[in-house]
Design a protein around this motif. Structure first.
Motif, PDB file in Angstrom:
ATOM      1  N   GLN A  22       0.813  -1.202   0.000  1.00  0.00           N
ATOM      2  CA  GLN A  22       0.000   0.000   0.000  1.00  0.00           C
ATOM      3  C   GLN A  22       0.855   1.264   0.000  1.00  0.00           C
ATOM      4  OE1 GLN A  22      -2.599  -0.825   3.409  1.00  0.00           O
ATOM      5  NE2 GLN A  22      -4.293  -0.616   2.006  1.00  0.00           N
ATOM      6  N   ASP A  23       2.019   1.232   0.596  1.00  0.00           N
ATOM      7  CA  ASP A  23       2.856   2.410   0.692  1.00  0.00           C
ATOM      8  C   ASP A  23       3.858   2.508  -0.453  1.00  0.00           C
ATOM      9  OD1 ASP A  23       1.606   3.079   3.080  1.00  0.00           O
ATOM     10  OD2 ASP A  23       2.953   1.766   4.212  1.00  0.00           O
ATOM     11  N   GLN A 184     -15.449   9.404   0.782  1.00  0.00           N
ATOM     12  CA  GLN A 184     -14.812  10.009   1.947  1.00  0.00           C
ATOM     13  C   GLN A 184     -14.772   9.028   3.113  1.00  0.00           C
ATOM     14  OE1 GLN A 184     -17.130  13.577   2.557  1.00  0.00           O
ATOM     15  NE2 GLN A 184     -15.661  14.840   1.440  1.00  0.00           N
ATOM     16  N   LYS A 186     -14.846   5.771   2.935  1.00  0.00           N
ATOM     17  CA  LYS A 186     -13.892   4.711   2.601  1.00  0.00           C
ATOM     18  C   LYS A 186     -12.463   5.144   2.931  1.00  0.00           C
ATOM     19  CE  LYS A 186     -11.895   2.369  -1.407  1.00  0.00           C
ATOM     20  NZ  LYS A 186     -11.911   2.253  -2.893  1.00  0.00           N
ATOM     21  N   SER A 187     -12.091   6.362   2.548  1.00  0.00           N
ATOM     22  CA  SER A 187     -10.744   6.863   2.833  1.00  0.00           C
ATOM     23  C   SER A 187     -10.484   6.963   4.324  1.00  0.00           C
ATOM     24  CB  SER A 187     -10.549   8.236   2.171  1.00  0.00           C
ATOM     25  OG  SER A 187     -10.662   8.150   0.771  1.00  0.00           O
ATOM     26  N   PHE A 188     -11.496   7.424   5.071  1.00  0.00           N
ATOM     27  CA  PHE A 188     -11.329   7.537   6.522  1.00  0.00           C
ATOM     28  C   PHE A 188     -11.125   6.172   7.165  1.00  0.00           C
ATOM     29  CE2 PHE A 188     -13.142   7.223  10.762  1.00  0.00           C
ATOM     30  CZ  PHE A 188     -12.439   8.218  11.431  1.00  0.00           C
ATOM     31  N   GLN A 190     -10.044   3.399   5.834  1.00  0.00           N
ATOM     32  CA  GLN A 190      -8.750   2.833   5.450  1.00  0.00           C
ATOM     33  C   GLN A 190      -7.626   3.417   6.291  1.00  0.00           C
ATOM     34  OE1 GLN A 190      -8.579   3.655   1.231  1.00  0.00           O
ATOM     35  NE2 GLN A 190      -9.365   1.626   0.684  1.00  0.00           N
ATOM     36  N   GLY A 191      -7.657   4.735   6.524  1.00  0.00           N
ATOM     37  CA  GLY A 191      -6.610   5.367   7.310  1.00  0.00           C
ATOM     38  C   GLY A 191      -6.709   5.062   8.788  1.00  0.00           C
ATOM     39  N   LYS A 192      -7.938   4.948   9.291  1.00  0.00           N
ATOM     40  CA  LYS A 192      -8.155   4.718  10.721  1.00  0.00           C
ATOM     41  C   LYS A 192      -7.774   3.308  11.136  1.00  0.00           C
ATOM     42  CE  LYS A 192     -10.102   5.275  14.872  1.00  0.00           C
ATOM     43  NZ  LYS A 192      -9.526   6.172  15.924  1.00  0.00           N
ATOM     44  N   TYR A 193      -8.214   2.314  10.358  1.00  0.00           N
ATOM     45  CA  TYR A 193      -8.043   0.919  10.764  1.00  0.00           C
ATOM     46  C   TYR A 193      -6.990   0.177   9.943  1.00  0.00           C
ATOM     47  CZ  TYR A 193     -12.385   2.047  13.153  1.00  0.00           C
ATOM     48  OH  TYR A 193     -13.331   2.648  13.950  1.00  0.00           O
ATOM     49  N   HIS A 194      -6.380   0.859   8.982  1.00  0.00           N
ATOM     50  CA  HIS A 194      -5.311   0.260   8.174  1.00  0.00           C
ATOM     51  C   HIS A 194      -5.775  -1.036   7.506  1.00  0.00           C
ATOM     52  CE1 HIS A 194      -2.682   3.231  10.016  1.00  0.00           C
ATOM     53  NE2 HIS A 194      -3.057   2.813  11.206  1.00  0.00           N
ATOM     54  N   LYS A 195      -6.987  -0.975   6.964  1.00  0.00           N
ATOM     55  CA  LYS A 195      -7.552  -2.110   6.245  1.00  0.00           C
ATOM     56  C   LYS A 195      -7.930  -1.668   4.836  1.00  0.00           C
ATOM     57  CE  LYS A 195      -9.349  -4.622  10.246  1.00  0.00           C
ATOM     58  NZ  LYS A 195     -10.521  -5.275  10.873  1.00  0.00           N
TER      59      LYS A 195
END
Length: 354
Positions: A22-23, A184, A186-188, A190-195
């Protein structure tokens, strides 16, 4: 007019990037065996409890990026019915087989015309099998040869890793109100739970919250059954998500005790807002009428959940060994569960249930 030609089904999950995580960094990729990692983690092939094996197996999967599921297992309850030397409850399994999530071949029900069909099975034969011997679980068979790409980066895109657990869903309720836009949200998440949350996951989350609180419904069901002096049994997965809710009132247990010889097992669908299939077990009374003696709402119809259904039924009815015949359809998971928990009962396959 275009001719209807057979199209090759898409494999799941879609590969976002074969060689990058992902990174954007290089990901560890494996298309061969994980034998060396397996041997490093499993220094011994015997275990004093199922938890001991499960912890090491999770560590192995996290390091290699492999994803597995239970193919089949027999419970301690069923094994102790036929073994002279009893198995301790800590082992949980009499025997169990874990296979890769891509194990087996696709079961194509159509003509292959649809262009966007996805199948998890792709002929992978990865397998880890264990069996209870004396007071230990022993690894009896392994096949760690994958026929597809395996990496820690790709592991994130499988449903088992992508799905939000109950606690995360609870934490996300207020966030859903703040981020009504699906992209929005979905992006939150993904960033919050790293999934690797997908757009369909967001839609499912909103639908689940809109339908109401399932836990309150379970509480109401428990109160009703308790008032009838009945029994309730629930199972949850590692993430806290409910897999099965089984129950039987005192009257239902009494009805089974009167007519235990023949039972009918079947599932029905689309009868509740959570889309949980409902399995029921029926007996026939002296007037020839079908009488329900057991109900179970299930999240899915996997082999382990079918075994949970039959285990709950046997515990609630207490004298389930009096059943001589079980009528069901030709579902392999149902058949395996019946044979594991009621090994002396005859099986009849009903054509109208197939």
């Amino acid at each position: 007019m275009k001719s209807a030609t057979s199209a090759k089904p898409q494999e799941y999950p879609p590969n976002p990037s074969p060689d990058r995580g992902q990174d954007g960094i290089q990901a560890d990729t494996c298309t061969c065996t994980d034998t060396s990692v397996f041997k490093d983690i499993f220094s011994a092939d015997t275990f004093n409890s199922s938890e001991e094996f499960d912890d090491l197996f999770k560590k192995y999967q996290n390091q290699t990026g492999s994803v597995s599921r239970v193919k089949s297992y027999s419970s301690v309850i069923s094994e102790n019915k036929r073994r002279q030397q009893q198995i301790p409850n800590e082992l949980r399994y009499g025997s169990v087989s874990f296979v890769g999530v891509h194990y087996g071949d696709p079961k194509r029900k159509g003509l292959g015309i649809r262009q966007k069909q996805r199948y998890l099975p792709r002929g992978c034969n990865v397998l880890v099998a264990l069996s209870a011997r004396k007071n230990e679980l022993v690894i009896t068979k392994t096949n760690l040869q994958h026929n597809h790409e395996v990496s820690v980066a790709l592991q994130l895109f499988y449903n088992q890793k992508r799905r939000l657990i109950s606690k995360e869903i609870g934490d996300a309720e207020d966030v859903v109100k703040l981020y009504p836009d699906n992209k929005q949200l979905k992006s939150f998440l993904q960033g919050k739970y790293h999934k690797a949350v997908a757009m369909q996951d967001v839609r499912n989350l909103k639908r689940k919250m809109k339908s109401g609180d399932g836990m309150s419904d379970i509480g109401k069901l428990t109160e009703i059954v308790d008032a009838e002096k009945g029994k309730v049994d629930t199972t949850v997965d590692d993430g806290g998500d409910i897999q099965m809710i089984a129950f039987a009132t005192n009257e239902m247990v009494s009805m089974y005790s009167k007519y235990p010889e023949i039972i009918i097992m079947d599932g029905i669908y689309k009868i509740n807002r959570y889309n949980y299939p409902l399995y029921m077990i029926i007996v026939q009374d002296n007037l020839g009428r079908g009488r329900a003696v057991f109900y179970a709402f299930v999240r899915s119809e996997t082999a382990d959940i079918m075994l949970d259904i039959m285990s709950s039924f046997c515990r609630m009815m207490e004298n389930a060994n009096q059943t001589k015949t079980v009528m069901t359809d030709k579902d392999k998971n149902e058949i395996h569960a019946v044979r594991a928990l009621l090994p002396k009962a005859d099986l009849l396959f009903a054509s109208f249930m197939s």
